[in-house]
Design an enzyme around this catalytic site. Structure first.
Site, PDB file in Angstrom:
ATOM      1  N   GLU A 110      -2.654  10.995   0.755  1.00 37.86           N
ATOM      2  CA  GLU A 110      -4.235  10.296   1.023  1.00 37.86           C
ATOM      3  C   GLU A 110      -4.165   9.123   2.370  1.00 37.86           C
ATOM      4  OE1 GLU A 110      -6.145   6.836   0.636  1.00 37.86           O
ATOM      5  OE2 GLU A 110      -4.618   6.376   1.746  1.00 37.86           O
ATOM      6  N   GLU A 111      -3.210   8.887   2.649  1.00 39.57           N
ATOM      7  CA  GLU A 111      -3.189   8.233   4.061  1.00 39.57           C
ATOM      8  C   GLU A 111      -3.877   9.180   5.073  1.00 39.57           C
ATOM      9  OE1 GLU A 111      -3.450   5.232   5.055  1.00 39.57           O
ATOM     10  OE2 GLU A 111      -1.940   4.442   3.428  1.00 39.57           O
TER      11      GLU A 111
ATOM     12  N   ASP B  36       0.880  -1.439  -0.121  1.00 42.93           N
ATOM     13  CA  ASP B  36       0.011   0.286   0.625  1.00 42.93           C
ATOM     14  C   ASP B  36       0.791   1.325  -0.132  1.00 42.93           C
ATOM     15  OD1 ASP B  36      -2.326   1.863   0.795  1.00 42.93           O
ATOM     16  OD2 ASP B  36      -2.674   1.416   2.310  1.00 42.93           O
TER      17      ASP B  36
END
Length: 401
Positions: free
Chosen positions: A183-184, A149
């Site tokens: 994004e995280e 990821d």
């Protein structure tokens, strides 16, 4: 035919500083390339790129180094690369020019940037902590932070794009690449890209771990903080103060048992009390405390969940404050109409909701979300290599080939 394991050993050798500088293309012994030789070259470069991406730490808000590397890598392969600078997520600290975080938009040099049909995208950032790259030659598993990821998606997408362009399978005007920060941390990179001028893409292929299946949808997301304000003092005289932790804990228990919206497609909404902070020392009455919480919404609009949360907290103690980080979003349905893929729904959030437009949206990638964000994040060499073919298939379907 070369095995995936042999190719990975070659990639590991070629990635070492004593072998060559990484930005140089990796070549197999010189002779006419047969089909399996071309595949071997492609796969070796895939593993080398993946390794280098993972070796560069890129915890959210510190993505500049991996961005610089990837920009150089793509420029050396005849892509025009644009950097879109994004404000630091945290205002503290000295973010000098070379440390600034940025999104990368790349497209073939021969293509005008405003006419591209298909966008391949994934995120550069990872969750903490950094875990070094490691290849297990016995199990043929690659481990380390970001191996799944989402650096596997980046490596596979880049490899697929280069292969399709070099073989003439797609025109330069058909494909572009976008790699975003943050994004995280709620998608600030994609939100920044969304506000900037960009083509009206026909298809956007998002990279996240899906076990090489097409995701037909994912749960929504809602983040919030509950804050308690008490009165500090000496712990030997608790009646002279008010313990903020004691105010907060009953509310967290109520939230942990709160029924939230559900649906047939996505099941039950889930609530995670992810971070708790309160107090200074065991002999001091805590004057303040807070908890950061995230909900994966399985049904309805986020406002419905917001009301349930606020009502539950106020029922415990009206003095507690609830702050929602944003409006959040409900469940996201995703296109999954390309033949040859299994389908699934996923419980995590993505950047899909933050990119406006009437484009088709696909979510696909190697690796399992069950391994992401963990201390054992890993994927197999076969999974990584096979995902390149999956991305090619999605691009070709998008352009009608």
């Amino acid at each position: 035919m070369y095995s995936y394991q042999w190719l990975l050993h070659l990639a590991i050798l070629s990635a070492s500083p004593s072998f060559r500088t990484f930005s140089e293309p990796i070549l197999l012994p010189q002779r006419p390339l047969l089909n399996h030789d071309a595949l071997a070259l492609e796969t070796t470069q895939l593993y080398s790129l993946h390794r280098k991406l993972v070796e560069i730490p890129s915890i959210s808000d510190s993505e500049h180094a991996v961005g610089d590397f990837l920009a150089s890598y793509l420029t050396a392969r005849d892509f025009k690369v644009e950097k879109q600078y994004v404000q630091p997520f945290h205002s503290q600290g000295d973010h000098t020019k070379h440390q600034q975080r940025f999104n990368l938009l790349a497209y073939p040099s021969a293509s005008p940037s405003n006419s591209i049909r298909v966008l391949l995208t994934a995120h550069l950032d990872t969750v903490p902590p950094y875990i070094p790259y490691h290849y297990n030659s016995t199990t043929h598993q690659i481990s380390g932070r970001g191996t799944v990821d989402a650096k596997a998606c980046i490596a596979a997408q880049v490899t697929a794009a280069i292969s399709l362009l070099s073989s003439g399978s797609v025109a330069p005007s058909s494909i572009s690449l976008l790699y975003v920060v943050g994004e995280e941390l709620g998608g600030d990179g994609m939100r920044a890209f969304n506000k900037a001028p960009h083509p009206a893409y026909e298809t956007v292929i998002f990279g996240e771990p899906t076990d090489r299946k097409l995701a037909s949808g994912h749960k929504g997301n809602l983040g919030f903080t509950v804050t308690a304000t008490g009165k500090g003092g000496h712990s030997g005289y608790p009646w002279l103060g008010e313990n903020a932790n004691s105010m907060l804990i009953p509310a967290l228990l109520a939230l942990d048992n709160l029924p939230l919206p559900s649906s047939d497609k996505y099941g039950n909404s889930t609530l995670n009390i992810g971070k708790m902070v309160g107090g200074e020392a065991s002999n001091v009455i805590p004057a303040s405390a807070y908890a950061d919480i995230q909900v994966r919404i399985a049904g309805g609009e986020p406002e419905e969940s917001q009301k349930l949360i606020v009502d539950a907290v106020r029922k415990v103690d009206e003095r507690l404050k609830v702050h929602f980080w944003s409006r959040g979003y409900g469940p996201v349905n995703i296109d999954h109409d390309v033949e040859g893929f299994e389908t699934m729904t996923v419980n995590y959030g993505t950047d899909i909701p933050w990119l406006d437009g009437e484009h088709k949206r696909y979510l696909y990638g190697p690796g399992s979300i069950l391994d992401a964000h963990s201390d054992h994040e890993h994927l197999s060499v076969e999974d990584l290599a096979e995902s390149v073919e999956g991305y090619k298939k999605l691009v070709l379907a998008a352009v009608g080939r």
